[in-house]
Each structure stands twice: as C-alpha cells, then as structure tokens.
Scaffold this active site. Structure first.
Site, PDB file in Angstrom:
ATOM      1  N   CYS A 130       0.854  -1.247   0.005  1.00 51.85           N
ATOM      2  CA  CYS A 130       0.054   0.117   0.160  1.00 51.85           C
ATOM      3  C   CYS A 130       1.064   1.056   0.228  1.00 51.85           C
ATOM      4  O   CYS A 130       0.324   2.373   0.079  1.00 51.85           O
ATOM      5  CB  CYS A 130      -1.203   0.091   0.998  1.00 51.85           C
ATOM      6  SG  CYS A 130      -2.084  -1.256   1.354  1.00 51.85           S
ATOM      7  N   LYS A 241      -8.498   0.092  10.291  1.00 55.88           N
ATOM      8  CA  LYS A 241      -8.523  -0.962   9.379  1.00 55.88           C
ATOM      9  C   LYS A 241      -7.386  -2.007   9.856  1.00 55.88           C
ATOM     10  O   LYS A 241      -6.437  -1.770  10.041  1.00 55.88           O
ATOM     11  CB  LYS A 241      -8.001  -0.402   7.903  1.00 55.88           C
ATOM     12  CG  LYS A 241      -7.915  -1.489   7.035  1.00 55.88           C
ATOM     13  CD  LYS A 241      -7.601  -0.800   5.650  1.00 55.88           C
ATOM     14  CE  LYS A 241      -7.475  -2.075   4.544  1.00 55.88           C
ATOM     15  NZ  LYS A 241      -7.056  -1.391   3.075  1.00 55.88           N
ATOM     16  N   ARG A 251      -8.435  -9.643  -2.743  1.00 61.87           N
ATOM     17  CA  ARG A 251      -7.247  -9.575  -3.439  1.00 61.87           C
ATOM     18  C   ARG A 251      -7.292 -10.021  -4.810  1.00 61.87           C
ATOM     19  O   ARG A 251      -6.555  -9.748  -5.674  1.00 61.87           O
ATOM     20  CB  ARG A 251      -6.255 -10.241  -2.532  1.00 61.87           C
ATOM     21  CG  ARG A 251      -6.098  -9.476  -1.315  1.00 61.87           C
ATOM     22  CD  ARG A 251      -4.749  -9.722  -0.527  1.00 61.87           C
ATOM     23  NE  ARG A 251      -4.953  -9.077   0.827  1.00 61.87           N
ATOM     24  CZ  ARG A 251      -4.296  -9.030   1.803  1.00 61.87           C
ATOM     25  NH1 ARG A 251      -3.393 -10.052   1.950  1.00 61.87           N
ATOM     26  NH2 ARG A 251      -4.176  -8.214   2.732  1.00 61.87           N
ATOM     27  N   ARG A 263       0.804  -7.138   5.554  1.00 60.67           N
ATOM     28  CA  ARG A 263       0.478  -5.755   5.627  1.00 60.67           C
ATOM     29  C   ARG A 263       0.505  -5.372   7.163  1.00 60.67           C
ATOM     30  O   ARG A 263      -0.021  -4.126   7.358  1.00 60.67           O
ATOM     31  CB  ARG A 263      -0.876  -5.473   5.205  1.00 60.67           C
ATOM     32  CG  ARG A 263      -0.774  -5.580   3.305  1.00 60.67           C
ATOM     33  CD  ARG A 263      -1.946  -4.743   2.811  1.00 60.67           C
ATOM     34  NE  ARG A 263      -1.726  -4.944   1.269  1.00 60.67           N
ATOM     35  CZ  ARG A 263      -2.500  -5.388   0.497  1.00 60.67           C
ATOM     36  NH1 ARG A 263      -3.260  -6.257   0.987  1.00 60.67           N
ATOM     37  NH2 ARG A 263      -2.324  -5.292  -0.792  1.00 60.67           N
ATOM     38  N   LYS A 294     -13.053  -1.493   9.442  1.00 59.69           N
ATOM     39  CA  LYS A 294     -12.984  -2.534   8.591  1.00 59.69           C
ATOM     40  C   LYS A 294     -12.036  -3.649   9.069  1.00 59.69           C
ATOM     41  O   LYS A 294     -10.857  -3.253   9.464  1.00 59.69           O
ATOM     42  CB  LYS A 294     -12.541  -1.857   7.397  1.00 59.69           C
ATOM     43  CG  LYS A 294     -12.277  -2.943   6.118  1.00 59.69           C
ATOM     44  CD  LYS A 294     -11.705  -2.284   4.976  1.00 59.69           C
ATOM     45  CE  LYS A 294     -11.448  -3.329   3.854  1.00 59.69           C
ATOM     46  NZ  LYS A 294     -10.906  -2.690   2.498  1.00 59.69           N
ATOM     47  N   TYR A 359     -21.136  -5.677  -0.316  1.00 56.61           N
ATOM     48  CA  TYR A 359     -20.960  -6.432  -1.735  1.00 56.61           C
ATOM     49  C   TYR A 359     -22.787  -6.874  -1.621  1.00 56.61           C
ATOM     50  O   TYR A 359     -23.101  -7.143  -2.602  1.00 56.61           O
ATOM     51  CB  TYR A 359     -20.113  -7.514  -1.649  1.00 56.61           C
ATOM     52  CG  TYR A 359     -18.818  -7.076  -1.618  1.00 56.61           C
ATOM     53  CD1 TYR A 359     -18.182  -6.467  -2.751  1.00 56.61           C
ATOM     54  CD2 TYR A 359     -18.221  -7.160  -0.498  1.00 56.61           C
ATOM     55  CE1 TYR A 359     -16.980  -5.818  -2.823  1.00 56.61           C
ATOM     56  CE2 TYR A 359     -16.926  -6.722  -0.537  1.00 56.61           C
ATOM     57  CZ  TYR A 359     -16.212  -5.940  -1.493  1.00 56.61           C
ATOM     58  OH  TYR A 359     -14.930  -5.457  -1.540  1.00 56.61           O
TER      59      TYR A 359
HETATM   60 ZN   LIG Z   1      -3.723  -0.975  -0.074  1.00 56.03          ZN
END
Ligand SMILES: [Zn+2]
Length: 369
Positions: A130, A241, A251, A263, A294, A359
């Site tokens: 990121c 997050k 992903r 991450r 999240k 979604y």
């Molecule tokens: Zn990212």
C-alpha cells in the site's frame, strides 16, 4: 416488576407488534456498493470467490451504477485495476487512470450517485503493497530519505525520459527491498496518496476514502485537496483498518496480493481496540469528516466503541471474506442466504455504523423494497 406481571413475549406476538417496537431499521440509504473497474469495453468478469460481483469495464460500470442508483442506494465506492502496474503506482494518480475514467463517465451518466474513491496504492504497485517499498539495511530514517528522491523525481519530471528514469530508480529500490529486509516507507507514500486524492477529486470523485493506513495521510490529503481548491471534498478515512484474513477474496477482485511479506507493519493488529481508538482520534484531528472500521462483523465491538466515543458519521466495511462466507454457505444450503445477509447487516447497524459498505447492497436493497 417481574413475572408474571412483566412478560416480554407480549410484544413479540405478531409481526406488526415486532415491527412497532423494533430498535434498529435498515434502509438502502445507508448502503455503499463497492465496484471494481478494469480496462476494456463490454467486460464483465465475475470474481470466482465473490459470486455476483464482477470486474467491470467503464461502460459496464455505468450500467451497474444505474441499477444500483435505481435501487435507492445512494453511493458506490470505486476500486481500480490498472492496465499496468509499476513501483510508484502511476495508475493511481494519472489523469487517465482507470478510476479517473470511470469517475468522469459515472458523473456524466448517473449524476445523482455519490462517488467514493478508495485511495490506496496497492492495486497499482507491482509489489502489491500500500506504500512505497524500500530495502532497509540502514536506519529507517535514511531509507525514507533514499526513496524520497526518486519520488520527487517522478513528480517533478518534465519529460517522459526523466519520468521513466525516476520510475526505474524506484523500481530498482523495490527489487532490492524484495530481496532483503524491506520497509513500507511512510512519508514518501503520503506524497503519492495526496496526489492520487487530488486527481480523483478533479475527475469527479465526491468523497476521498484513504485505506492505506500510513500515518499522517489524512492531514496530507486534506492539505493537498485544499491547496488544489477542493475545500468541499470530504474525507472518509479507513481509520481503524485491521490486518485481516477476511480480505482474501478482495485480493483476487482487485489483483492486489502483496508479492512478498504482509501488511502487518501498517494495518492494525486484530487484538487492539484501544489502539483503534487512537487511530480514529488521530484521523479526526487530522481532518477526517467521516471514519470507518474495517472489517465489520469480526469487529462489532470496535464499531460500538467508536460509536460511543466519536460523533462523526461512522462507516463499517463488510469485507469480501464476510460476503464470501455467506455466499459459500448459502450455496451449500447450510444457511438461509437472505436471512443471514440481512441479519449480518442489521448487526453492523445495531453496533453503531450508519454507513455500511457491502457487496450485498443490491440484494439487500431489493429485499427491503
Ligand atoms: Zn492498499
């Protein structure tokens, strides 16, 4: 007054009574539908692990957005799959980037729809992290300075050649990083995130939603937006997050799996709720207009704590893995899809989120109609 005077079942007797005393109501007004935009024309490529969700070319995204809006869903959030990736995420901040193209088309064709733009670099970086990646054999501070130079070079490049050579310098640094200890460099990444935000807002994105978890990115983005005259563009920060296994299917959808490492050096540790409050507090101080937690269902306690503590509009992202679990179990007839879908959304709302990115937005809106 206890039993037999008090009988809580009195108000549960009929559907009408239950509806009268319901404490939490879901409406499509609180939904945001995520969309993945890809190059090409007439492309609608279903994501294997997310049945019903597709990568869409801009023309198909317009059709999809028209449907979403007609269902009473006020907003979509856009993610991009660029034509090509590099070490400085050019596709994120280029004026003709895929999300910029989609934003222009959607603003023109579906003007009433609120466009959120996810701001991150992972989908546009060849390494899938990121932020900017740097080998870190030396001190971290020195590493940050080393990588700033190619970034400045890219931003300042006047000719294609200068730009190419700066991109190559950043690429070389990233290759070395992949082969040794590496670091996701915070401060140099802010420059690209800010640049991306301004580019998206200029293309028609209404709300900038940074999801990278670099320190200081909300302040950097706010300043860049204001300097560009975009004082009315709000920031919805992915404030808390977590580094989560529930992102797996995303992903595949966004083709953003890190090529090495994970991450955990920038996303939050799942174990920490007190730190989550600090993350949110800092983003508010830096100028966030709305905050997000999240994933959603595994972090309902974090949503509830944030709701009790902060007065900003609070969003929660029901992520790809949450969606995929429900869809997979429903396909096996192990659960009642509609019922579990609505119950999961209700739980997020009850925990305190007034905005739900999901979604399931389209199907839930149909159910509520
Ligand atoms: Zn990212």
């Amino acid at each position: 007054m206890a039993f037999p005077i008090t009988r809580l079942r009195r108000l549960r007797r009929t559907a009408e009574l239950r509806n009268l005393v319901t404490e939490t109501r879901l409406t499509p007004d609180s939904f945001v539908y995520p969309m993945f935009v890809c190059p090409g024309e007439g492309v609608r490529k279903e994501i294997g692990s997310m049945p019903g969700v597709s990568n869409l070319s801009v023309d198909e995204a317009v059709k999809e957005a028209e449907q979403v809006h007609a269902l009473g869903i006020p907003s979509v959030i856009l993610f991009g799959l660029p034509e090509k990736k590099d070490e400085v995420a050019t596709g994120a901040w280029a004026d003709d980037g895929i999300v910029q193209q989609a934003a222009r088309a959607l603003k023109r064709e579906v003007p009433g729809l609120i466009l959120m733009g996810d701001v991150c670099l992972c989908e546009y970086m060849s390494h899938g992290h990121c932020g900017i990646v740097k080998a870190s054999p030396q001190s971290l501070g020195a590493a940050a300075m080393d990588v700033l130079n190619p970034v400045h070079g890219i931003v300042a490049a006047k000719t294609e050649e200068e730009k190419t050579s700066a991109i190559n310098a950043a690429a070389a640094a990233a290759v070395r990083a992949a082969e040794s200890n590496y670091e996701i460099v915070n401060d140099a990444s802010l420059e690209l995130l800010a640049r991306t935000s301004v580019s998206l807002a200029k293309a028609g994105i209404d709300i900038i939603a940074p999801s990278d978890m670099m320190d200081g990115r909300v302040a950097a983005i706010r300043k860049a937006l204001d300097d560009a005259g975009l004082i009315n563009t709000p920031i919805l920060s992915y404030a808390a997050k977590f580094a989560s296994g529930f992102y797996g299917p995303f992903r595949e959808a966004a083709d953003s799996t890190p090529q090495f490492g994970d991450r955990r050096s920038y996303q939050m540790d799942s174990a920490n709720i007190r730190e989550a409050m600090r993350e949110i507090e800092l983003d508010i101080e830096e100028g966030a207009d709305m905050i997000m937690v999240k994933p959603a269902m595994p972090y309902l306690d974090v949503i509830a704590a944030a709701h009790a503590r902060f007065d900003l509009p609070l969003a929660a992202y029901q992520v790809s893995g949450e969606y995929a679990m429900i869809e997979a179990a429903a396909r096996n007839n192990w659960i009642d899809r509609e019922r579990v879908m609505m119950e999961s959304l209700l739980s997020i709302r009850r925990a305190g989120a007034s905005i739900i990115l999901t979604y399931h937005a389209k199907d839930a809106a149909k159910f509520l109609a």
